[in-house]
Motif scaffolding. Structure first.
Motif, PDB file in Angstrom:
ATOM      1  N   SER A  97      49.030  38.587  38.454  1.00 40.82           N
ATOM      2  CA  SER A  97      47.998  38.865  39.593  1.00 40.82           C
ATOM      3  C   SER A  97      46.798  37.992  39.275  1.00 40.82           C
ATOM      4  O   SER A  97      46.350  37.314  40.336  1.00 40.82           O
ATOM      5  N   LEU A  98      46.432  38.007  38.024  1.00 39.90           N
ATOM      6  CA  LEU A  98      45.228  37.061  37.805  1.00 39.90           C
ATOM      7  C   LEU A  98      45.332  35.639  37.992  1.00 39.90           C
ATOM      8  O   LEU A  98      44.298  35.115  38.672  1.00 39.90           O
ATOM      9  N   GLY A  99      46.294  35.264  37.437  1.00 45.79           N
ATOM     10  CA  GLY A  99      46.543  33.797  37.696  1.00 45.79           C
ATOM     11  C   GLY A  99      46.755  33.555  39.237  1.00 45.79           C
ATOM     12  O   GLY A  99      46.309  32.481  39.562  1.00 45.79           O
ATOM     13  N   PHE A 130      43.787  30.971  43.831  1.00 50.22           N
ATOM     14  CA  PHE A 130      43.203  30.981  45.178  1.00 50.22           C
ATOM     15  C   PHE A 130      41.638  31.379  45.497  1.00 50.22           C
ATOM     16  O   PHE A 130      41.355  31.465  46.384  1.00 50.22           O
ATOM     17  N   LYS A 131      41.135  31.452  44.355  1.00 50.63           N
ATOM     18  CA  LYS A 131      39.811  31.516  44.218  1.00 50.63           C
ATOM     19  C   LYS A 131      39.349  33.032  44.885  1.00 50.63           C
ATOM     20  O   LYS A 131      38.088  33.320  45.608  1.00 50.63           O
ATOM     21  N   GLU A 132      40.460  33.939  44.408  1.00 49.55           N
ATOM     22  CA  GLU A 132      39.964  35.618  45.011  1.00 49.55           C
ATOM     23  C   GLU A 132      39.214  36.464  43.996  1.00 49.55           C
ATOM     24  O   GLU A 132      39.203  35.667  42.732  1.00 49.55           O
ATOM     25  N   SER A 183      36.077  37.273  31.454  1.00 52.50           N
ATOM     26  CA  SER A 183      34.823  36.906  30.961  1.00 52.50           C
ATOM     27  C   SER A 183      34.332  35.478  31.582  1.00 52.50           C
ATOM     28  O   SER A 183      33.054  35.383  31.790  1.00 52.50           O
ATOM     29  N   ALA A 184      35.157  34.736  31.739  1.00 49.67           N
ATOM     30  CA  ALA A 184      34.868  33.351  32.433  1.00 49.67           C
ATOM     31  C   ALA A 184      34.432  33.631  33.711  1.00 49.67           C
ATOM     32  O   ALA A 184      33.770  32.782  34.503  1.00 49.67           O
ATOM     33  N   GLN A 185      34.659  34.756  34.466  1.00 49.60           N
ATOM     34  CA  GLN A 185      34.483  34.857  35.904  1.00 49.60           C
ATOM     35  C   GLN A 185      33.204  35.592  36.002  1.00 49.60           C
ATOM     36  O   GLN A 185      32.552  35.815  37.266  1.00 49.60           O
TER      37      GLN A 185
END
Length: 214
Positions: free
Chosen positions: A161-163, A168-170, A211-213
């Motif tokens: 789901s993360l991928g 899609f930048k969601e 963490s990157a988000q």
């Protein structure tokens, strides 16, 4: 009649002893192989371990875990192989040999079937994502239904789901909020005989993405 009962009792006792010895040998051989799986890096090591698993499953065809670990290796190989479809097909053929009513094992097998789909999606998302996303989600949900304490389908479901959402930048906050639950599932997972324990690397990748988000 008493003599006949004695014969049955002795026969049953002998068969039980033989079975116990065979089971002990099976577990001993599987533990040796499982100690090598994490270090498989080269084609030669892959062949050596899968050949060992073949020998075990040939001697103990009704035991599921030799098939499971061979299918796992074949599936993971698909992530690195140019002929990923062949790797996944071989894994499916191997896993299809498992015949068990054990819900814990069936949950693990469903998870590997889903991983096979994820291999295909990761290799060719444009063509395979539309065709395989729904069945992948269904397989992981079925794995959870079979064993709600199994961390691996939750980990694959969350990472999958993360991928998709990252592509899609969601917003991924829902998936990231699952991290404490995933940690708890890994911590408390079944330590049953020969049962898989993998998944910590998936959790680390999920944490890194979240963490990157931030």
């Amino acid at each position: 009649m008493k003599k006949l009962s004695l014969v049955f009792a002795l026969t049953f006792g002998m068969l039980s002893a033989i079975f116990a010895q065979d089971r002990a040998l099976y577990v001993k051989e599987m533990n040796k192989i499982m100690g090598k799986i994490d270090s498989v890096k080269t084609p030669e090591q892959f062949t050596d371990v899968t050949n060992r698993l073949d020998r075990v499953s040939s001697r103990f065809p009704n035991e599921p875990m030799a098939y499971y670990y061979k299918g796992m290796l074949q599936t993971v190989q698909g992530f690195f192989s140019p002929d990923y479809n062949k790797s996944v097909a071989l894994a499916t053929e191997t896993l299809n040999k498992i015949n068990t009513e054990d819900s814990l094992v069936k949950s693990e097998v469903k998870t590997l079937y889903a991983m096979g789909n994820i291999v295909k999606i990761s290799k060719d998302p444009m063509n395979n994502a539309p065709a395989l996303t729904a069945s992948t989600m269904q397989l992981l949900q079925e794995a959870i239904q079979l064993n709600a304490a199994n961390p691996r389908p939750y980990l694959l479901l969350t990472q999958f789901s993360l991928g998709k959402k990252s592509y899609f930048k969601e917003d991924i906050s829902t998936e990231c909020n699952e991290i404490p639950k995933l940690e708890e599932l890994l911590k408390n997972q079944s330590k049953g005989e020969l049962m898989p324990q993998w998944g910590a690397d998936y959790l680390e990748r999920i944490k890194k993405t979240c963490s990157a988000q931030k």
